[in-house]
Write a protein that holds these residues in place. Sequence first.
Motif, short mmCIF file in Angstrom:
data_model
loop_
_atom_site.label_atom_id
_atom_site.label_comp_id
_atom_site.label_asym_id
_atom_site.label_seq_id
_atom_site.Cartn_x
_atom_site.Cartn_y
_atom_site.Cartn_z
N UNK B 323 0.87 -1.16 0.16
CA UNK B 323 0.08 -0.01 -0.13
C UNK B 323 0.85 1.18 -0.07
N UNK B 324 1.97 1.23 0.88
CA UNK B 324 2.78 2.45 1.00
C UNK B 324 3.57 2.71 -0.62
N UNK B 325 3.89 1.53 -0.99
CA UNK B 325 4.77 1.72 -2.39
C UNK B 325 3.69 2.21 -3.41
N UNK B 334 4.59 -2.17 -11.44
CA UNK B 334 5.91 -2.30 -10.66
C UNK B 334 5.80 -3.28 -9.45
N UNK B 335 4.72 -3.47 -9.02
CA UNK B 335 4.51 -4.29 -7.83
C UNK B 335 4.67 -5.62 -8.39
N UNK B 336 3.98 -5.93 -9.32
CA UNK B 336 4.06 -7.55 -10.01
C UNK B 336 5.49 -7.68 -10.12
N UNK B 337 6.17 -6.76 -10.93
CA UNK B 337 7.45 -6.93 -11.44
C UNK B 337 8.65 -7.25 -10.41
N UNK B 396 4.87 -18.09 -9.77
CA UNK B 396 4.92 -16.73 -9.01
C UNK B 396 3.91 -15.84 -9.90
N UNK B 397 3.38 -16.16 -10.94
CA UNK B 397 2.47 -15.36 -11.59
C UNK B 397 1.16 -14.82 -10.49
N UNK B 398 0.60 -15.89 -9.91
CA UNK B 398 -0.63 -15.67 -9.05
C UNK B 398 -0.37 -14.98 -7.92
N UNK B 399 0.77 -15.28 -7.01
CA UNK B 399 1.15 -14.28 -5.90
C UNK B 399 1.46 -12.94 -6.47
N UNK B 403 -0.55 -9.58 -5.37
CA UNK B 403 0.14 -8.41 -4.94
C UNK B 403 -0.48 -7.26 -5.61
N UNK B 404 -0.40 -7.18 -6.66
CA UNK B 404 -0.34 -6.08 -7.77
C UNK B 404 -1.95 -5.64 -7.61
N UNK B 405 -2.91 -6.42 -7.17
CA UNK B 405 -4.34 -6.14 -7.11
C UNK B 405 -4.64 -5.72 -5.58
N UNK B 406 -3.82 -5.66 -4.87
CA UNK B 406 -3.99 -5.06 -3.25
C UNK B 406 -4.86 -3.75 -3.36
N UNK B 407 -5.83 -3.43 -2.77
CA UNK B 407 -6.47 -2.32 -2.76
C UNK B 407 -5.60 -1.04 -1.90
#
Lengths: 221, 415
Positions: B323-325, B334-337, B396-399, B403-407
């Motif tokens: 969330x901070x990022x 960015x988060x996904x990568x 690792x695609x799923x996690x 992560x990238x979908x977190x609100x």
Amino acid sequence: MIVIDNGTKSYDGSQNILKDISFSINSGDMIAITGKSGSGKSTLLNLIGQLDTFSSGSLFIKGIDTAHLNDKHRSKLRNELFGFIFQSYYLIPNTSVLENVILPLYYSNKKISYQIKLELVKKQLKSVDIEDLMYKKVDLLSGGEMQRVAIARSLINNPEIILADEPTGNLDKYNSQNVFDTLNTLNKTGKTIIIVTHDDSLASKCDKILRLNNGNLEDYI
Amino acid sequence: MSSIKKLIHITYISIESNIIFLSFAIISFVISYMLLTNTTISLNSSYINTYRQVQNFDDHLLILNNSVTYDIFYDIDSHAVFDYSPISEVMSNQIFYIDNVPYTITSNIKGVSNLYFSIGNPSNINNTYSFDKVKLLKGSIWGDNDDKIGSSVVIIDEFTSNYIYGTTESIGMTINLISTSGKREKFFVCGVVENSSTQNQLIKDLSHLDKNKNPHDYVKLQFYIPYYTYEQFLDTPDHLIDANQILFYTHNKEELSHLEESLIHYNLVNYVTQQRIEDIFNQNFKDDYLETISFIVIMIIISCTNMINVTLFSIKSRRQEIGIRRALGATRTNIYLQFTFEMIIFLLISGGIGISLSLFINMFQAYVFNNSFIILDLNSILIMFISTIIFGIIFGIIPSYKASKIKIAESLRLK
């Protein structure tokens, strides 16, 4: 600069947290958003800062209807237009002051070298008077120092709008005054400051006060 | 290039901020890698050792029958010399067994450790292949008639003659063999032949074993008798039909085919040639190979499931950080990568540590226990390593996506 028109926010279709709010904020304003706990202050700040989206209504930022922005554009706004300061600082633990402050530069599209990034960080740290803490782990800092790191981080991309959510909530009187003085100074340099606060004395020092009551806009003076 | 540098910096900060938690993840991955490496090593070792065993068949036959293993030496010089007797039994009891039928050896052949028979071909008496390459020193090879009627004649080699009679002048001497069924046969020595190269080699080799002992005490006495005689003497020529199989190996392909013909003709045994062994082995290998691959794939999937769990848990506990990022301007990409890159780094680090540890432990074990069964096949380990990284990225695609979908607003509210 910021125009909200009939903005409503609810989570999962439950009771509205914000109800048909409409107001506008001009460039260079220093606004305090006040209200009781649960009145929707932080939610409103998150919505302005593109951390969340309205369920209905519209939000225009610099003439852009944010409802149609994709993630990339929202992220760009958060990165370049807004600077966030939170009550809990939200620093990334176990890392240094430098690593925290430099992070928004990594997410920026600006192509600048690491050396320039470093110089910018130094400059910002100097502006909040914690230059000597650059390589210190954030976990070892005091509350006041942490908040100054958060301020430096929020300013690193030279944003036009500073969004501060209870920035003095965890600070003593002395540090609270310091933080407010910093925000005030920034406002004087032309930045728009939006502060969410419980503190009436802090709110009274702002140009305008936006009072929320149970999700409704009570006052905007 | 600058994007990669950025990613490295971001990931570095991310790893640094979660170093304690991520250390557990690395340990977990290390264990997965060690398991994978060990499995690969043991499967490879098992395969290669089996293969070596097949390759090590050397100039002799094995009959496997009723769980008793018989050594049958194939004497290349004299072509058709068999030894049916289990050496240990003969040595200890002076009794030898042919398919569980006990035979005793007469006392005047003291010290006999093995009994040799020659096989002639009754359908083609003129085929004297048995002694083509053997140099006759005294007397004569038995004639066609002897082969037909099953005369009790025997040809012995120089060593055997010297051993029993103290001389090579043994033509006309007799050797008695008695079976436990009471059948007694007196054999007349009709010829003495030169020691076979196998015999000579044996004397030479064994003389190194114990210098205080006469090498002649170790070696085999060789008797060659006509095939029909051998049949009569043994009551029935069918005694070998019960043999399950003969594993046959010789470098001399010509002799091999010759002997095979003979064996087929008499329907003596079911035989397996080295080629057949290799065919069976290759078929087994194909099965084993598929089994091995399946096993490794299952192991990799288990490891990757472990990785997914660790990463998902990591993401859950790092929601606020994400969330901070995001608040600071990180896009979903960015988060996904970042998480994918983290995963690759963990896989590389833990792969390196896990594989090295596993190799070290296996090498140490091989050294301490002098165990040649451990074979470090680096190629398959490398393939496993690369495939795990590929699997890791895929898994690792799923996690990373989660992560990238977190609100953002929700994650920032977390304490």
